[in-house]
Write a protein that holds these residues in place. Structure first.
Motif, short mmCIF file in Angstrom:
data_model
loop_
_atom_site.label_atom_id
_atom_site.label_comp_id
_atom_site.label_asym_id
_atom_site.label_seq_id
_atom_site.Cartn_x
_atom_site.Cartn_y
_atom_site.Cartn_z
N GLY A 1 -47.81 13.51 -0.29
CA GLY A 1 -48.77 13.41 0.79
C GLY A 1 -48.22 13.64 2.18
O GLY A 1 -48.96 13.61 3.15
N PHE A 2 -46.91 13.88 2.31
CA PHE A 2 -46.32 14.18 3.62
C PHE A 2 -46.68 15.61 4.01
O PHE A 2 -46.73 16.50 3.16
N SER A 3 -46.90 15.82 5.30
CA SER A 3 -47.19 17.15 5.80
C SER A 3 -46.42 17.40 7.08
O SER A 3 -46.11 16.46 7.83
N LEU A 4 -46.11 18.66 7.34
CA LEU A 4 -45.41 19.04 8.56
C LEU A 4 -46.38 19.45 9.66
O LEU A 4 -45.98 20.01 10.67
N TRP A 5 -47.67 19.17 9.45
CA TRP A 5 -48.66 19.27 10.51
C TRP A 5 -49.05 17.86 10.93
O TRP A 5 -49.24 16.97 10.08
N SER A 6 -49.17 17.64 12.21
CA SER A 6 -49.48 16.30 12.72
C SER A 6 -50.80 15.78 12.18
O SER A 6 -50.97 14.58 11.95
N ASP A 7 -51.77 16.68 11.96
CA ASP A 7 -53.09 16.28 11.47
C ASP A 7 -53.19 16.42 9.96
O ASP A 7 -54.30 16.56 9.43
N ASN A 8 -52.03 16.39 9.28
CA ASN A 8 -52.01 16.59 7.84
C ASN A 8 -52.66 17.94 7.53
O ASN A 8 -52.38 18.91 8.24
N LEU A 9 -53.53 18.03 6.54
CA LEU A 9 -54.15 19.32 6.23
C LEU A 9 -55.45 19.53 7.00
O LEU A 9 -56.21 20.45 6.69
N MET A 10 -55.70 18.68 7.99
CA MET A 10 -56.80 18.93 8.92
C MET A 10 -56.41 19.96 9.96
O MET A 10 -57.25 20.40 10.75
N ALA A 11 -55.14 20.35 10.00
CA ALA A 11 -54.67 21.35 10.96
C ALA A 11 -55.47 22.63 10.81
O ALA A 11 -55.81 23.06 9.70
N ALA A 12 -55.77 23.26 11.94
CA ALA A 12 -56.63 24.44 11.94
C ALA A 12 -56.07 25.56 11.07
O ALA A 12 -56.82 26.33 10.47
N GLU A 13 -54.72 25.65 10.96
CA GLU A 13 -54.12 26.75 10.21
C GLU A 13 -54.44 26.68 8.72
O GLU A 13 -54.65 27.70 8.07
#
Length: 624
Positions: free
Chosen positions: A322-334
């Motif tokens: 569950g760790f992500s390298l986007w601050s918003d997890n998978l809510m990141a726009a990319e």
């Protein structure tokens, strides 16, 4: 290079001087591990001045020379070199690599120029430093694995060995995250480092610092390695590499892995471990390639950064981290609307959460059917449960092994399918005009399915969990509480536990005193363990929630969500994790640890095991 094991015939009789010299060489190489570890820690964990860096590089080369020359001298002193080469081939291979690197620097430089003609002298120097550190690390691997086998000789329960292995790596992870190079600020509070290390090794994903912005690449790499170790099981990884390096595994280690993997037969432990590791690495590598090409449109500054993102999220998804390298997890726009990336991540979550015994069973079944279809399997049919009998009686090896899905595999697959389906349906109905309201119809269905998959212990989210309604949060709590399957990378009470508990209730209501399903009878001890797991889980959640209600100021439903997320090693949060007090963080740390190990395992490790005498008391009913 590793402790010398002098087998009969390796040294001739009367060569006591050689034995003493070999003993001395072995001790010197053992002591070299300390400056080697110091060098690696200093290089990657601290900011060094030019003079300090030069000293560390000189130290590295000195250690490599002593390792190589000591290993070469040991080889020359051994009389039976053939036996020694067979049992210590990894040491010899590493020694030859080190000697080649040290003796032929000009030739290696020429090879670099031939493959990469544009390399500048500064770049070559950096590559040399990296190669030196890699060789230094390789030299430490064989002895570390061999000495780890000694722990297995202690008279400890398998559950206690598992707990000790997780605790050791939690401490090591905490120390690594406390290093200046691990965080952007150069320092991290001890409680936060402990929290992040525990969350990674227990593959939970709850964070108190932003993994994307507050950790450096070194800190993120530490998190990724901890997830890999915790997801596959530290004992599993150690056994696999020890086997690959030629070190044997004893009965105690097999018993420990039996508890960790959920494998019933000790005879299949080694093959199961090999299948688990190879399968995991292959799946993660393939998924990382898919994510890498999907990430090509996300605007990464360099190829290494894009590759690291892909590998990190592949490991995190398969290990249900569950760790992500986007601050918003998978809510990141990319990535929020990338179907390819999200489907890949969902696939990894489901596969990692099925459990390795189930995956092994499925592959055995597929292999059997393919071989049978092409007439490659001959002989008299024998049930898969008799596979150990075939090993005991070689004359029966010509028989055809008839593979079927085990009762465990059937229950896991059916329960997982039902939970995913009803989970997606429930989220869609509860949040259709809520958190899903702003999305197109197709995206609403897809997002509901994604969060149903993720809530089963993965912890990724493409929507703000804090925007979910209270009924939806409670529904997610139920999914998180069940979790993944035994022997998997996830936590929770497990799918098979839920299935056995429900089947037992159905049997009791229908007037039966046993569970019969698929022409099999569930063992009574399994039923007892299932209900014990359910009750202990509810008791612990209630206790942890009670503590948080005293120490924290957040609403009841958010605290309940946080506790169940930790116990289920999920990682979803309404956003209150970083705002917890130190006491609250400690409660969550303990919850993540207990959720990953299992309450029954923890109690079994701390409570003394007693054997019953050869007698039985008279039975008497108790009113229920």
């Amino acid at each position: 290079m590793g402790k010398l094991i002098v087998k009969p015939g390796m040294i001739n009789e009367g060569e006591g001087g050689k034995v003493r010299l070999l003993w001395f060489i072995d001790r010197v190489l053992m002591l070299l591990a300390f400056p080697a570890v110091f060098s690696l820690v200093a290089e990657y964990g601290f900011y060094l001045s030019p003079s300090q860096s030069l000293f560390i590089q000189s130290l590295d080369f000195s250690i490599l020379w002593i390792f190589a020359l000591g290993g070469l001298l040991r080889l020359l002193l051994i009389s039976d070199r053939v036996s020694y080469l067979r049992s210590h081939w990894p040491d010899i291979l590493i020694m030859l690599l080190i000697l080649t690197f040290l003796i032929f620097p000009a030739q290696i430089t020429a090879v670099m120029h031939s493959f990469l003609p544009g390399l500048l002298p500064g770049a070559i120097a950096k590559i040399y430093i990296v190669i030196t550190q890699i060789l230094l690390l390789l030299a430490l691997v064989p002895p570390a694995l061999r000495y780890s086998q000694r722990i297995m000789t202690f008279n400890l329960q398998p559950a206690l060995l598992i707990i000790m292995s997780f605790l050791i790596f939690i401490v090591l992870g905490t120390l690594l995250l406390l290093m200046p190079k691990a965080s952007v600020s150069g320092s991290m509070p001890l409680i936060d480092a402990l929290f992040m290390s525990t969350s990674a090794i227990c593959v939970t994903g709850l964070v108190v610092v932003d993994t994307a912005t507050e950790l450096t690449v070194f800190g993120q790499a530490v998190i990724m390695v901890l997830m890999q170790l915790g997801g596959l099981g530290i004992m599993t990884m150690t056994t696999f590499f020890a086997y690959m390096l030629g070190s044997g595994s004893g009965l105690k280690q097999y018993a420990t892995l039996q508890s960790l993997l959920g494998e019933e037969s000790l005879g299949r432990i080694r093959s199961t471990v090999i299948h688990v590791i190879v399968f995991a690495f292959v799946v993660e590598a393939v998924a990382a390639v898919i994510l890498y090409y999907d990430f090509s449109t996300y605007g990464f500054s360099s190829v290494p950064e894009q590759l690291f993102f892909a590998l990190f999220h592949s490991v995190s998804a398969f290990c249900n981290g569950g760790f992500s390298l986007w601050s918003d997890n998978l809510m990141a726009a990319e990535i929020q609307h990338s179907v390819t990336a999200l489907v890949t991540i969902m696939f990894l979550i489901v596969i990692g959460g099925l459990g390795f015994p189930v995956i092994t069973n499925i592959f055995m079944l597929l292999n059997y059917r393919v071989r049978s279809r092409f007439g490659l399997v001959k002989g008299e049919p024998v049930e898969a449960e008799q596979v150990d009998t075939l090993r005991l009686f070689p004359q029966k090896k010509s028989r055809k092994l008839k593979i079927r899905l085990s009762l465990h595999s059937k229950l896991v697959l059916i329960t997982t399918s039902l939970l995913l389906s009803f989970g997606a349906l429930g989220i869609a109905l509860l949040e259709w005009n809520g958190a899903l309201g702003a999305l197109p119809v197709a995206d609403r269905v897809f997002s509901a399915l994604f969060h149903s998959v993720s809530a089963r212990t993965a912890g990724f989210n493409t929507l703000d969990i804090g925007s979910f309604s209270v009924p939806s949060l409670f529904f997610l709590v139920l999914l998180m509480w069940v979790g993944a399957s035994p022997g998997s990378t996830g936590g929770g009470i497990k799918t098979s536990t839920l299935a056995v508990a429900v089947l037992n209730i159905s049997a009791i209501v229908s007037g039966r005193n046993r569970i019969d399903i698929f022409r099999k009878q569930v063992a009574p001890v399994t039923v007892v363990k299932a209900f014990s797991t359910v009750i202990l889980s509810v008791f612990y959640i209630a206790f942890a929630l009670f503590i948080l209600l005293i120490t924290e100021q957040f609403p009841f439903e958010e605290l309940l969500f946080e506790v169940v997320s930790a116990v289920g090693t999920v990682g979803l949060s309404t956003g209150i994790t970083s705002g917890l007090s130190q006491t609250g963080k400690l409660v969550i740390i303990v919850s993540m640890f207990i959720g990953r190990i299992g309450m029954l395992s923890v109690l079994g490790a701390v409570i003394r095991q007693r054997s019953f005498g050869r007698y039985a008391y008279t039975r008497e009913n108790v009113m229920i």
